[in-house]
Design an enzyme around this catalytic site. Structure first.
Site: not given
Length: 439
Positions: A271-273
């Protein structure tokens, strides 16, 4: 108002509301329950609410017995009623911040949540955004919505940013064991938010502004994305030179200083990188600048699924097999090992490319028994297949996309015709290595 809220936090009589009951929200609830606070969980998904109220977890690393414990201690209640947000003294926002189809930030979940908070905002409440976003979001997006209520920030209510740092599947770090960075809109907001988190997490790092806290999160994830891109690019070069990039990295990481190991893969997931660097690139364009280094890293990482499929085609050709019509089993659709989280998983990009090329596709993932619907992928209805000797032998190639610990790689290699390993999962397999190819 500040004194009253601070006292309630100190006495642990404050109720903590967590908005967004997913991979970030549930671990955060656990941290606050374990520190003695009463919590409320808010989510627009009524199914999630009903499962939690029944003591059932839908996230692997938060066992159902943990949820049952919250309920038995009467320290947790789940609800889909946004109007009940006024019952919480602190509201921590843990909603998704995805990208649009044009790879611009999609803050619709954050905006709708803030509007819901504003509808019942009362004096004495603390609002903290935890969702990953670009610097200035708290000040330029949340603050105007809350200010429209007529209440004054820093006096009537308080506003801060504290980025989530969850690492699903990592047994060494729970939400309570990860240091928390906190930035406030004003001094009162910072002090109160820091005081709250100090009860629930191992260490709180106060920074001078919400923008510093927001930029901190972007830096952490962009740092990883850029370094992963470097080893992904080196992998494509070393493959052509018949050099094992994983062995190179293992050798390099023996240096006790100046090097940190990052590993290649079939693409970025989570969900971030895969998302955060594009937030930063968007912000740079808004400021009239370009982030060429970051954008190049994004290009390298996003083309890795196609590189894997090209390598698969090469290896099949060596066995006089065309890609079209071949039976391909993909191992792992979660974005990382030992989790049930499919968000932004490169496996779905691989799936799209495989289906486009007409393969006979099946999959196995012990953590994801059915393929979930995905926003940007056409995912067929399909269930995980049992890895029997007969099933493996019937496949033209087994593609390892996620290196779950549950897999018996010796067994898989023994019974398969060919293995395409994108994670170096078969590193310790000694028998049948002639069937293993890396990509």
């Amino acid at each position: 108002m500040a004194n009253q809220l601070e006292q309630a936090i100190k006495d642990k009589t404050a109720t903590i509301g967590i908005i967004g009951l997913g991979y970030v929200g549930l671990p955060l609830i656990d941290a606050f329950v374990n520190s003695g606070f009463k919590t409320m969980g808010f989510d627009v998904d009524q199914n999630k609410v009903e499962q939690l109220q029944a003591g059932k977890s839908y996230i692997q690393h938060i066992p159902s017995k943990t949820v049952t414990n919250w309920l038995e201690k009467k320290q947790f209640e789940a609800t889909a009623e946004a109007s009940r947000m006024k019952e919480a003294d602190a509201l921590l926002i843990c909603v998704p911040t995805p990208l649009t189809t044009s790879r611009d930030p999609d803050l619709s979940y954050v905006e709708k949540t803030t509007e819901a908070i504003a509808a019942s905002l009362r004096p004495g409440q603390l609002v903290v955004l935890e969702s990953t976003t670009y610097p200035t979001t708290t000040r330029d997006v949340l603050l105007p919505i809350l200010e429209a209520t007529g209440l004054k920030v820093g006096e009537d209510y308080f506003l801060a940013y504290s980025p989530e740092r969850e690492d699903p599947g990592n047994p060494d770090f729970s939400a309570a064991g990860i240091p928390k960075v906190v930035g406030g809109i004003d001094d009162n907001s910072l002090r109160i938010a820091a005081a709250l988190y100090e009860h629930a997490v191992v260490n709180v790092i106060q920074v001078s502004s919400v923008e510093i806290a927001e930029a901190c999160k972007i830096l952490e994830n962009t740092y990883r994305a850029v370094n992963i891109a470097m080893v992904n690019e080196l992998k494509t070069l070393f493959d052509r030179m018949n050099i094992d990039v994983w062995e190179v990295i293992d050798a390099a990481k023996t240096k006790p200083f100046g090097f940190q190991a990052f590993y290649p893969g079939p693409g970025l997931g989570g969900h971030c990188i895969p998302i955060d660097p594009f937030y930063l690139s968007w912000l740079a364009r808004k400021e009239g600048q370009t982030t060429r280094f970051i954008e190049l890293a994004g290009e390298v990482n996003t083309r890795m699924p196609r590189y894997v499929i090209d390598r698969l085609s090469e290896f099949l050709n060596q066995h006089a097999k065309p890609l079209k019509g071949s039976k391909i089993c993909m191992l792992g659709v979660a974005y990382k090992k030992d989790v049930d989280d499919p968000r932004e998983s490169p496996s779905f990009h691989l799936l799209d490319l495989l289906l486009e090329r007409g393969v006979d596709f099946t999959y196995n993932d012990p953590h994801i028994p059915k393929l979930p619907k995905m926003r940007h992928h056409n995912v067929p209805a399909m269930e995980s297949q049992e890895l029997t000797p007969e099933y493996l032998a019937a496949q033209d190639c087994v593609l390892i996309a996620t290196d779950h610990s549950a897999y018996d790689y010796d067994f898989i290699v023994k019974h398969s015709k060919m293995i395409l390993d994108t994670r170096n999962a078969t590193k310790n397999v000694t028998s049948g290595r002639e069937k293993i190819f890396k990509a």
